[in-house]
Design a protein around this motif. Structure first.
Motif, PDB file in Angstrom:
ATOM      1  N   ALA A   1       5.910   8.156  16.252  1.00 27.62           N
ATOM      2  CA  ALA A   1       6.202   9.075  15.152  1.00 27.62           C
ATOM      3  C   ALA A   1       7.501   8.633  14.489  1.00 27.62           C
ATOM      4  O   ALA A   1       8.259   7.840  15.037  1.00 27.62           O
ATOM      5  N   GLY A   2       7.737   9.192  13.306  1.00 28.40           N
ATOM      6  CA  GLY A   2       8.962   8.916  12.570  1.00 28.40           C
ATOM      7  C   GLY A   2       9.729  10.189  12.304  1.00 28.40           C
ATOM      8  O   GLY A   2       9.153  11.278  12.259  1.00 28.40           O
ATOM      9  N   LEU A   3      11.027  10.051  12.108  1.00 27.29           N
ATOM     10  CA  LEU A   3      11.866  11.213  11.821  1.00 27.29           C
ATOM     11  C   LEU A   3      11.583  11.785  10.443  1.00 27.29           C
ATOM     12  O   LEU A   3      11.693  12.988  10.235  1.00 27.29           O
ATOM     13  N   ILE A   4      11.248  10.912   9.502  1.00 27.19           N
ATOM     14  CA  ILE A   4      10.994  11.376   8.136  1.00 27.19           C
ATOM     15  C   ILE A   4       9.525  11.182   7.778  1.00 27.19           C
ATOM     16  O   ILE A   4       8.843  10.346   8.366  1.00 27.19           O
ATOM     17  N   GLY A   5       9.045  11.942   6.834  1.00 28.96           N
ATOM     18  CA  GLY A   5       7.648  11.879   6.442  1.00 28.96           C
ATOM     19  C   GLY A   5       7.378  11.056   5.197  1.00 28.96           C
ATOM     20  O   GLY A   5       6.311  11.182   4.607  1.00 28.96           O
ATOM     21  N   LYS A   6       8.311  10.201   4.814  1.00 30.13           N
ATOM     22  CA  LYS A   6       8.172   9.421   3.574  1.00 30.13           C
ATOM     23  C   LYS A   6       6.875   8.615   3.525  1.00 30.13           C
ATOM     24  O   LYS A   6       6.267   8.468   2.479  1.00 30.13           O
ATOM     25  N   TRP A   7       6.448   8.087   4.663  1.00 30.57           N
ATOM     26  CA  TRP A   7       5.248   7.252   4.702  1.00 30.57           C
ATOM     27  C   TRP A   7       4.084   7.972   5.387  1.00 30.57           C
ATOM     28  O   TRP A   7       3.129   7.328   5.819  1.00 30.57           O
ATOM     29  N   GLN A   8       4.143   9.277   5.482  1.00 32.49           N
ATOM     30  CA  GLN A   8       3.110  10.074   6.144  1.00 32.49           C
ATOM     31  C   GLN A   8       1.703   9.630   5.718  1.00 32.49           C
ATOM     32  O   GLN A   8       1.431   9.501   4.521  1.00 32.49           O
ATOM     33  N   ASP A   9       0.858   9.371   6.709  1.00 35.39           N
ATOM     34  CA  ASP A   9      -0.543   8.984   6.512  1.00 35.39           C
ATOM     35  C   ASP A   9      -0.736   7.628   5.838  1.00 35.39           C
ATOM     36  O   ASP A   9      -1.845   7.285   5.449  1.00 35.39           O
ATOM     37  N   ARG A  10       0.329   6.857   5.712  1.00 37.51           N
ATOM     38  CA  ARG A  10       0.217   5.525   5.105  1.00 37.51           C
ATOM     39  C   ARG A  10       0.170   4.462   6.197  1.00 37.51           C
ATOM     40  O   ARG A  10       0.665   4.657   7.298  1.00 37.51           O
ATOM     41  N   PRO A  11      -0.407   3.299   5.902  1.00 43.15           N
ATOM     42  CA  PRO A  11      -0.446   2.220   6.895  1.00 43.15           C
ATOM     43  C   PRO A  11       0.950   1.684   7.189  1.00 43.15           C
ATOM     44  O   PRO A  11       1.898   1.944   6.440  1.00 43.15           O
ATOM     45  N   ALA A  12       1.041   0.942   8.256  1.00 41.97           N
ATOM     46  CA  ALA A  12       2.309   0.289   8.605  1.00 41.97           C
ATOM     47  C   ALA A  12       2.684  -0.712   7.510  1.00 41.97           C
ATOM     48  O   ALA A  12       1.844  -1.148   6.711  1.00 41.97           O
ATOM     49  N   HIS A  13       3.947  -1.083   7.485  1.00 41.99           N
ATOM     50  CA  HIS A  13       4.456  -2.078   6.538  1.00 41.99           C
ATOM     51  C   HIS A  13       3.642  -3.362   6.692  1.00 41.99           C
ATOM     52  O   HIS A  13       3.363  -3.814   7.809  1.00 41.99           O
ATOM     53  N   SER A  14       3.277  -3.964   5.577  1.00 43.21           N
ATOM     54  CA  SER A  14       2.429  -5.160   5.618  1.00 43.21           C
ATOM     55  C   SER A  14       3.069  -6.306   6.405  1.00 43.21           C
ATOM     56  O   SER A  14       2.364  -7.049   7.103  1.00 43.21           O
ATOM     57  N   ALA A  15       4.381  -6.445   6.336  1.00 41.84           N
ATOM     58  CA  ALA A  15       5.041  -7.516   7.098  1.00 41.84           C
ATOM     59  C   ALA A  15       4.967  -7.242   8.600  1.00 41.84           C
ATOM     60  O   ALA A  15       4.869  -8.182   9.396  1.00 41.84           O
ATOM     61  N   MET A  16       4.973  -5.971   9.011  1.00 39.83           N
ATOM     62  CA  MET A  16       4.832  -5.656  10.435  1.00 39.83           C
ATOM     63  C   MET A  16       3.382  -5.841  10.875  1.00 39.83           C
ATOM     64  O   MET A  16       3.128  -6.290  11.987  1.00 39.83           O
ATOM     65  N   ILE A  17       2.448  -5.527   9.999  1.00 40.21           N
ATOM     66  CA  ILE A  17       1.036  -5.788  10.316  1.00 40.21           C
ATOM     67  C   ILE A  17       0.837  -7.282  10.562  1.00 40.21           C
ATOM     68  O   ILE A  17       0.176  -7.690  11.518  1.00 40.21           O
ATOM     69  N   ASN A  18       1.444  -8.112   9.711  1.00 36.31           N
ATOM     70  CA  ASN A  18       1.334  -9.568   9.869  1.00 36.31           C
ATOM     71  C   ASN A  18       2.038 -10.064  11.117  1.00 36.31           C
ATOM     72  O   ASN A  18       1.516 -10.927  11.828  1.00 36.31           O
TER      73      ASN A  18
ATOM     74  N   ALA B   1       2.541  -8.346  13.837  1.00 38.06           N
ATOM     75  CA  ALA B   1       1.706  -7.903  14.956  1.00 38.06           C
ATOM     76  C   ALA B   1       0.512  -8.845  15.139  1.00 38.06           C
ATOM     77  O   ALA B   1       0.180  -9.232  16.267  1.00 38.06           O
ATOM     78  N   ARG B   2      -0.120  -9.201  14.039  1.00 32.43           N
ATOM     79  CA  ARG B   2      -1.283 -10.095  14.098  1.00 32.43           C
ATOM     80  C   ARG B   2      -0.909 -11.422  14.743  1.00 32.43           C
ATOM     81  O   ARG B   2      -1.670 -11.963  15.568  1.00 32.43           O
ATOM     82  N   ARG B   3       0.256 -11.965  14.391  1.00 34.32           N
ATOM     83  CA  ARG B   3       0.690 -13.245  14.971  1.00 34.32           C
ATOM     84  C   ARG B   3       0.880 -13.145  16.483  1.00 34.32           C
ATOM     85  O   ARG B   3       0.791 -14.143  17.187  1.00 34.32           O
ATOM     86  N   LEU B   4       1.129 -11.928  16.978  1.00 31.86           N
ATOM     87  CA  LEU B   4       1.309 -11.733  18.418  1.00 31.86           C
ATOM     88  C   LEU B   4       0.037 -11.218  19.099  1.00 31.86           C
ATOM     89  O   LEU B   4       0.053 -10.856  20.272  1.00 31.86           O
ATOM     90  N   GLY B   5      -1.052 -11.166  18.350  1.00 29.05           N
ATOM     91  CA  GLY B   5      -2.330 -10.790  18.932  1.00 29.05           C
ATOM     92  C   GLY B   5      -2.644  -9.303  18.912  1.00 29.05           C
ATOM     93  O   GLY B   5      -3.488  -8.829  19.682  1.00 29.05           O
ATOM     94  N   TYR B   6      -2.005  -8.549  18.029  1.00 24.38           N
ATOM     95  CA  TYR B   6      -2.229  -7.108  17.914  1.00 24.38           C
ATOM     96  C   TYR B   6      -2.821  -6.782  16.548  1.00 24.38           C
ATOM     97  O   TYR B   6      -2.518  -7.439  15.563  1.00 24.38           O
ATOM     98  N   ASP B   7      -3.613  -5.721  16.502  1.00 22.69           N
ATOM     99  CA  ASP B   7      -4.167  -5.249  15.243  1.00 22.69           C
ATOM    100  C   ASP B   7      -3.535  -3.905  14.899  1.00 22.69           C
ATOM    101  O   ASP B   7      -3.855  -2.887  15.508  1.00 22.69           O
ATOM    102  N   LEU B   8      -2.659  -3.892  13.935  1.00 22.10           N
ATOM    103  CA  LEU B   8      -1.924  -2.692  13.525  1.00 22.10           C
ATOM    104  C   LEU B   8      -2.541  -2.047  12.284  1.00 22.10           C
ATOM    105  O   LEU B   8      -2.016  -1.079  11.754  1.00 22.10           O
ATOM    106  N   THR B   9      -3.686  -2.550  11.823  1.00 27.96           N
ATOM    107  CA  THR B   9      -4.247  -2.077  10.560  1.00 27.96           C
ATOM    108  C   THR B   9      -4.723  -0.627  10.595  1.00 27.96           C
ATOM    109  O   THR B   9      -4.789   0.023   9.549  1.00 27.96           O
TER     110      THR B   9
END
Length: 143
Positions: A35-52, A54-62
């Motif tokens: 969870a996050g302290l603020i709701g600015k990104w509520q219901d939105r996907p993770a940051h695209s750079a973090m998704i990428n 994660a993918r490089r480390l074998g995780y699917d954050l999509t």
């Protein structure tokens, strides 16, 4: 069963990846949320750079969708892992002294740097640091 909650500022970069990494490393006896302290990104996907990263480390954050922290999820957690000292201080104010024993920094004695506003390499370094930190919360198991 142990319940871990990873918390960062917006549930947009660090805590979503920590949720995945802890769940993978913790095995069936560990339930993990983020969870996050603020709701600015509520219901939105993770940051695209973090998704990428994660993918490089074998995780699917999509599938991640950001959630703001609530008293219900705080009550659910046996342990609340703050990504940095600022988040920890806010959690202490929100949770009150009766929950102090379940609050701690994710890396024990140091912050997980927030990669927001930085390049892809900073997101990758952040993800690697979070993955290495799973050892602190999964009984030293890396599977």
């Amino acid at each position: 069963m142990s319940n871990l909650l990873a918390v960062c500022l917006g549930n947009y970069c660090r805590s979503p990846f920590a949720q995945l990494a802890l769940a993978r490393r913790g095995g069936p006896g560990l339930a993990v949320r983020s969870a996050g302290l603020i709701g600015k990104w509520q219901d939105r996907p993770a940051h695209s750079a973090m998704i990428n990263a994660a993918r490089r480390l074998g995780y699917d954050l999509t599938a991640h969708r950001a959630q703001q922290i609530s008293l219900d999820v705080l009550d659910w957690a046996d342990t609340v892992l703050a990504m940095d000292a600022s988040v920890l201080a806010t959690l202490r104010a929100v949770c009150g002294p009766e929950n102090e024993n379940k609050l701690r920094l994710y890396l024990g004695d140091r912050d997980v740097p927030d990669p927001m506003g930085q390049d892809d390499a900073a997101f990758h370094e952040c993800a690697v640091l979070i993955e290495v930190g799973t050892v602190l919360h999964t009984g030293g198991r890396i599977t």
